[in-house]
Design a protein around this motif. Structure first.
Motif, PDB file in Angstrom:
ATOM      1  N   GLN A   1      -3.601 -11.290   1.794  1.00  0.00           N
ATOM      2  CA  GLN A   1      -3.308 -10.356   0.703  1.00  0.00           C
ATOM      3  C   GLN A   1      -4.147  -9.075   0.830  1.00  0.00           C
ATOM      4  O   GLN A   1      -3.665  -7.979   0.562  1.00  0.00           O
ATOM      5  CB  GLN A   1      -3.547 -11.029  -0.646  1.00  0.00           C
ATOM      6  CG  GLN A   1      -2.510 -12.081  -0.973  1.00  0.00           C
ATOM      7  CD  GLN A   1      -2.736 -12.747  -2.311  1.00  0.00           C
ATOM      8  OE1 GLN A   1      -3.453 -12.232  -3.168  1.00  0.00           O
ATOM      9  NE2 GLN A   1      -2.123 -13.912  -2.504  1.00  0.00           N
ATOM     10  N   TRP A   2      -5.398  -9.217   1.256  1.00  0.00           N
ATOM     11  CA  TRP A   2      -6.257  -8.051   1.446  1.00  0.00           C
ATOM     12  C   TRP A   2      -5.688  -7.139   2.525  1.00  0.00           C
ATOM     13  O   TRP A   2      -5.642  -5.920   2.369  1.00  0.00           O
ATOM     14  CB  TRP A   2      -7.668  -8.507   1.817  1.00  0.00           C
ATOM     15  CG  TRP A   2      -8.610  -7.377   2.082  1.00  0.00           C
ATOM     16  CD1 TRP A   2      -9.297  -6.650   1.161  1.00  0.00           C
ATOM     17  CD2 TRP A   2      -8.956  -6.840   3.360  1.00  0.00           C
ATOM     18  NE1 TRP A   2     -10.052  -5.681   1.791  1.00  0.00           N
ATOM     19  CE2 TRP A   2      -9.863  -5.779   3.139  1.00  0.00           C
ATOM     20  CE3 TRP A   2      -8.592  -7.149   4.667  1.00  0.00           C
ATOM     21  CZ2 TRP A   2     -10.400  -5.039   4.181  1.00  0.00           C
ATOM     22  CZ3 TRP A   2      -9.129  -6.410   5.702  1.00  0.00           C
ATOM     23  CH2 TRP A   2     -10.019  -5.363   5.452  1.00  0.00           C
ATOM     24  N   VAL A   3      -5.223  -7.733   3.623  1.00  0.00           N
ATOM     25  CA  VAL A   3      -4.634  -6.943   4.713  1.00  0.00           C
ATOM     26  C   VAL A   3      -3.395  -6.209   4.213  1.00  0.00           C
ATOM     27  O   VAL A   3      -3.191  -5.023   4.521  1.00  0.00           O
ATOM     28  CB  VAL A   3      -4.306  -7.842   5.928  1.00  0.00           C
ATOM     29  CG1 VAL A   3      -3.447  -7.099   6.943  1.00  0.00           C
ATOM     30  CG2 VAL A   3      -5.586  -8.343   6.572  1.00  0.00           C
ATOM     31  N   GLU A   4      -2.567  -6.876   3.427  1.00  0.00           N
ATOM     32  CA  GLU A   4      -1.371  -6.234   2.880  1.00  0.00           C
ATOM     33  C   GLU A   4      -1.737  -5.039   1.995  1.00  0.00           C
ATOM     34  O   GLU A   4      -1.098  -3.995   2.045  1.00  0.00           O
ATOM     35  CB  GLU A   4      -0.522  -7.249   2.091  1.00  0.00           C
ATOM     36  CG  GLU A   4       0.150  -8.298   2.958  1.00  0.00           C
ATOM     37  CD  GLU A   4       1.110  -7.686   3.968  1.00  0.00           C
ATOM     38  OE1 GLU A   4       1.868  -6.756   3.611  1.00  0.00           O
ATOM     39  OE2 GLU A   4       1.087  -8.129   5.143  1.00  0.00           O
ATOM     40  N   LEU A   5      -2.780  -5.206   1.183  1.00  0.00           N
ATOM     41  CA  LEU A   5      -3.238  -4.103   0.329  1.00  0.00           C
ATOM     42  C   LEU A   5      -3.750  -2.939   1.175  1.00  0.00           C
ATOM     43  O   LEU A   5      -3.484  -1.777   0.862  1.00  0.00           O
ATOM     44  CB  LEU A   5      -4.361  -4.580  -0.603  1.00  0.00           C
ATOM     45  CG  LEU A   5      -3.919  -5.392  -1.812  1.00  0.00           C
ATOM     46  CD1 LEU A   5      -5.131  -5.956  -2.546  1.00  0.00           C
ATOM     47  CD2 LEU A   5      -3.098  -4.541  -2.777  1.00  0.00           C
ATOM     48  N   LYS A   6      -4.505  -3.251   2.233  1.00  0.00           N
ATOM     49  CA  LYS A   6      -5.018  -2.185   3.103  1.00  0.00           C
ATOM     50  C   LYS A   6      -3.873  -1.421   3.779  1.00  0.00           C
ATOM     51  O   LYS A   6      -3.935  -0.215   3.942  1.00  0.00           O
ATOM     52  CB  LYS A   6      -5.930  -2.768   4.177  1.00  0.00           C
ATOM     53  CG  LYS A   6      -7.241  -3.322   3.651  1.00  0.00           C
ATOM     54  CD  LYS A   6      -8.142  -2.276   3.058  1.00  0.00           C
ATOM     55  CE  LYS A   6      -8.912  -1.553   4.120  1.00  0.00           C
ATOM     56  NZ  LYS A   6      -9.855  -0.564   3.597  1.00  0.00           N
ATOM     57  N   LYS A   7      -2.836  -2.157   4.180  1.00  0.00           N
ATOM     58  CA  LYS A   7      -1.694  -1.518   4.831  1.00  0.00           C
ATOM     59  C   LYS A   7      -0.957  -0.580   3.876  1.00  0.00           C
ATOM     60  O   LYS A   7      -0.448   0.460   4.269  1.00  0.00           O
ATOM     61  CB  LYS A   7      -0.707  -2.578   5.344  1.00  0.00           C
ATOM     62  CG  LYS A   7      -1.171  -3.301   6.588  1.00  0.00           C
ATOM     63  CD  LYS A   7      -0.117  -4.303   6.996  1.00  0.00           C
ATOM     64  CE  LYS A   7      -0.542  -5.122   8.178  1.00  0.00           C
ATOM     65  NZ  LYS A   7       0.445  -6.169   8.507  1.00  0.00           N
ATOM     66  N   SER A   8      -0.905  -0.969   2.595  1.00  0.00           N
ATOM     67  CA  SER A   8      -0.155  -0.164   1.625  1.00  0.00           C
ATOM     68  C   SER A   8      -0.933   1.052   1.143  1.00  0.00           C
ATOM     69  O   SER A   8      -0.362   1.950   0.536  1.00  0.00           O
ATOM     70  CB  SER A   8       0.266  -1.026   0.435  1.00  0.00           C
ATOM     71  OG  SER A   8      -0.887  -1.470  -0.273  1.00  0.00           O
ATOM     72  N   ASN A   9      -2.227   1.105   1.407  1.00  0.00           N
ATOM     73  CA  ASN A   9      -3.041   2.258   0.957  1.00  0.00           C
ATOM     74  C   ASN A   9      -3.055   3.379   1.982  1.00  0.00           C
ATOM     75  O   ASN A   9      -2.964   3.305   3.109  1.00  0.00           O
ATOM     76  CB  ASN A   9      -4.493   1.817   0.686  1.00  0.00           C
ATOM     77  CG  ASN A   9      -4.563   0.983  -0.579  1.00  0.00           C
ATOM     78  OD1 ASN A   9      -3.663   1.024  -1.409  1.00  0.00           O
ATOM     79  ND2 ASN A   9      -5.627   0.237  -0.701  1.00  0.00           N
TER      80      ASN A   9
END
Length: 194
Positions: free
Chosen positions: A186-194
């Motif tokens: 989930q953290w990686v997904e958030l980083k990708k979306s920022n």
């Protein structure tokens, strides 16, 4: 046997033992005091600070001790550190541990949570036939030992409670491992979306 009042903690003990006292206390209550405290010739603890605190919490007047009066000051200092450090290099053979916990649950009412297994996320329910992989696939599951400060542990545990069910387990039946993976995913997904 030495009076508890004569056994002195080492003032510069670098090991934090407070969280382990309740488990050692439970072990002493259930099985007796089976592992003596090691002290130097001045009755200062070399190994066994947690056992002393557990004994005090049980109101024991005396504790079994080994007086290591044959060691030099340097050997005492080295043993004090080595006694705690060497345990860090051991790991659980998860298939065997699961079998032992399961067998113990079948033959007794001993609650292994009293000795820290449930708190560590290791209990008999974590293991089943699926945990043992065929010989050709064993490299897919890896045991990984992590060390955290108390504040880190509390923060991580709260994240694991909030994360929900993982999207993918890759055949891993260990709930804690799957949830840590899901937090990172989930953290990686958030980083990708920022």
């Amino acid at each position: 046997m030495l009076p508890v009042s004569e056994v002195r903690p080492y003032e510069k003990n670098p090991r934090k033992n407070a969280d382990a006292v309740k488990y050692v206390r439970a072990s002493i209550e259930k099985f007796g005091f089976k592992q003596p405290i090691i002290v130097d010739s001045n009755r200062v603890i070399i190994a066994g600070h947690t056992r002393l605190e557990a004994a005090k919490s049980l109101g024991m007047a005396e504790v079994p001790c080994i007086v290591a009066d044959d060691l030099t000051d340097a050997q005492v200092k080295a043993l004090r550190l080595a006694d705690n450090k060497v345990a860090e290099f051991s790991e659980w053979e998860m298939n065997l541990l699961g079998g032992e916990l399961g067998e113990l649950a079948e033959i007794s009412d001993i609650d292994m949570g009293d000795f820290g297994f449930a708190d560590d996320g290791i209990n008999a329910d974590d293991f089943n036939d699926e945990f043992s992989l065929p010989d050709g696939e064993k490299s897919n599951i890896t045991q990984w030992k992590l060390t955290f400060a108390e504040e880190q542990k509390a923060f991580i545990e709260s994240a694991l409670k909030e994360v929900g069910e993982p999207e993918e387990t890759f055949g891993n039946v260990n709930e804690s491992g799957n949830k840590i993976y899901e937090v990172v995913r989930q953290w990686v997904e958030l980083k990708k979306s920022n």
